[in-house]
Design an enzyme around this catalytic site. Structure first.
Site, PDB file in Angstrom:
ATOM      1  N   ASP A 213       0.855  -1.185   0.000  1.00  0.00           N
ATOM      2  CA  ASP A 213       0.000   0.000   0.000  1.00  0.00           C
ATOM      3  C   ASP A 213       0.888   1.231   0.000  1.00  0.00           C
ATOM      4  O   ASP A 213       1.112   1.869   1.026  1.00  0.00           O
ATOM      5  CB  ASP A 213      -0.933  -0.008   1.209  1.00  0.00           C
ATOM      6  CG  ASP A 213      -2.063   0.991   1.066  1.00  0.00           C
ATOM      7  OD1 ASP A 213      -2.125   1.680   0.028  1.00  0.00           O
ATOM      8  OD2 ASP A 213      -2.893   1.086   1.991  1.00  0.00           O
ATOM      9  N   ALA A 214       1.394   1.559  -1.191  1.00  0.00           N
ATOM     10  CA  ALA A 214       2.342   2.659  -1.337  1.00  0.00           C
ATOM     11  C   ALA A 214       1.712   3.895  -1.960  1.00  0.00           C
ATOM     12  O   ALA A 214       2.252   4.987  -1.856  1.00  0.00           O
ATOM     13  CB  ALA A 214       3.535   2.211  -2.198  1.00  0.00           C
ATOM     14  N   LYS A 215       0.576   3.721  -2.661  1.00  0.00           N
ATOM     15  CA  LYS A 215      -0.151   4.822  -3.302  1.00  0.00           C
ATOM     16  C   LYS A 215       0.777   5.710  -4.126  1.00  0.00           C
ATOM     17  O   LYS A 215       0.735   6.938  -4.039  1.00  0.00           O
ATOM     18  CB  LYS A 215      -0.917   5.638  -2.265  1.00  0.00           C
ATOM     19  CG  LYS A 215      -1.994   4.847  -1.517  1.00  0.00           C
ATOM     20  CD  LYS A 215      -2.757   5.743  -0.564  1.00  0.00           C
ATOM     21  CE  LYS A 215      -3.873   4.969   0.135  1.00  0.00           C
ATOM     22  NZ  LYS A 215      -3.354   3.970   1.110  1.00  0.00           N
ATOM     23  N   ARG A 216       1.590   5.102  -4.959  1.00  0.00           N
ATOM     24  CA  ARG A 216       2.547   5.858  -5.752  1.00  0.00           C
ATOM     25  C   ARG A 216       1.877   6.466  -6.982  1.00  0.00           C
ATOM     26  O   ARG A 216       0.968   5.890  -7.573  1.00  0.00           O
ATOM     27  CB  ARG A 216       3.711   4.964  -6.187  1.00  0.00           C
ATOM     28  CG  ARG A 216       4.565   4.434  -5.036  1.00  0.00           C
ATOM     29  CD  ARG A 216       5.160   5.577  -4.227  1.00  0.00           C
ATOM     30  NE  ARG A 216       6.182   5.110  -3.308  1.00  0.00           N
ATOM     31  CZ  ARG A 216       6.110   5.230  -1.983  1.00  0.00           C
ATOM     32  NH1 ARG A 216       5.054   5.786  -1.439  1.00  0.00           N
ATOM     33  NH2 ARG A 216       7.098   4.799  -1.215  1.00  0.00           N
TER      34      ARG A 216
END
Length: 281
Positions: free
Chosen positions: A97-100
């Site tokens: 869950d890095a939301k890059r």
């Protein structure tokens, strides 16, 4: 299409054995304290090892919250690397869950970090933000396709602030979150024609009342907001409709609150997953 098995196929396969639950690993300071752990690298490592032991062989999808590890600097990333590797070794699929989200070479670097075979952070999938334009995700889309991994595109998130942007009407007359689902569906269309489960998923908050139609996605739908935030299996089914077999509710606090006992955590996953059994696509 990639010659590798798609992420969607792998996820659907493991959900047949373990149910459709995504379990979050969120080592925020208060939770570490509640577990009787120190808020430092030692506490982070112990927390993560307990989660691996509890979730690695029970959950279909496990979602470490990258920011919680990043807060501890390079040592935190080292713990995250080991956690990802250990979870995958036990058969769970890992969603970072890095939301890059960025453009050009920067987005390509983010993609390599989370999706490339040679990366120590290599996961089965990663969350991405399309709000620099869906086309900015192209490096991640291409690498995920080539490596048999997946991406989850933020579409209609469960945080109230998200509606300010995601409910906006585009120049083509549709809501922005609907456009993002349509773009993701287009990526999966060749797989749908071949009767194969696609690799591009979307994130739809299970607490929302107004949501995009995901029935044509042909890819996984991650639904945060289940459990402590108030949504339940009925909400998941309401949003997913006939695509319910592709819906993966995300539960974090509701599971983690029973820790740090490994057996209780594992039992909580098994119990919660019964509400989301595998169903034929």
């Amino acid at each position: 299409m990639s010659e590798r098995e798609t992420f969607g196929e792998r996820l659907f396969d493991v959900s047949r054995r373990r149910g459709r639950l995504c379990v979050g690993i969120d080592p925020h300071p208060e939770l570490l304290k509640n577990w009787g752990l120190s808020v430092d690298l030692m506490g982070l490592r112990t927390f993560s090892e307990i989660c691996v032991a509890a979730f690695g062989s029970t959950a279909a999808l496990v979602k470490p919250q990258v920011a919680m590890y990043e807060a501890f600097g390079s040592g935190g990333y080292a713990v995250l690397e080991q956690t990802i590797q250990d979870l995958r070794a036990q058969g769970a699929l890992v969603l970072a869950d890095a939301k890059r989200g960025d453009i050009g070479s920067t987005m390509a670097a983010y993609a390599r970090a989370w999706l490339a075979d040679e990366s120590p952070l290599c996961s089965d999938a990663v969350t991405v933000s399309p709000y620099l334009g869906f086309g900015s995700l192209q490096p991640a889309l291409e690498l995920a396709k080539a490596t048999g991994r997946g991406i989850f595109v933020l579409a209609a998130t469960s945080n109230p602030e998200g509606r300010q942007v995601q409910s906006s009407i585009t120049t083509s007359g549709e809501r922005l979150d609907e456009l993002m689902v349509a773009e993701a569906s287009a990526c999966n269309a060749p797989y749908k024609a071949a009767r194969v489960f696609g690799y591009v998923g979307v994130v739809i908050g299970a607490t929302l009342k107004q949501v995009p139609d995901v029935t044509g996605l042909n890819g996984p739908v991650l639904m945060p907001g289940v459990g402590a935030q108030g949504a339940d299996a009925a909400d998941v089914a309401r949003i997913a409709k006939e695509a319910n077999a592709w819906a993966f509710p995300n539960m974090s606090r509701e599971i983690l609150k029973v820790g740090p006992n490994t057996e209780k955590l594992a039992a909580a996953v098994t119990s919660a997953a019964k509400d989301y059994p595998e169903k034929s696509a």
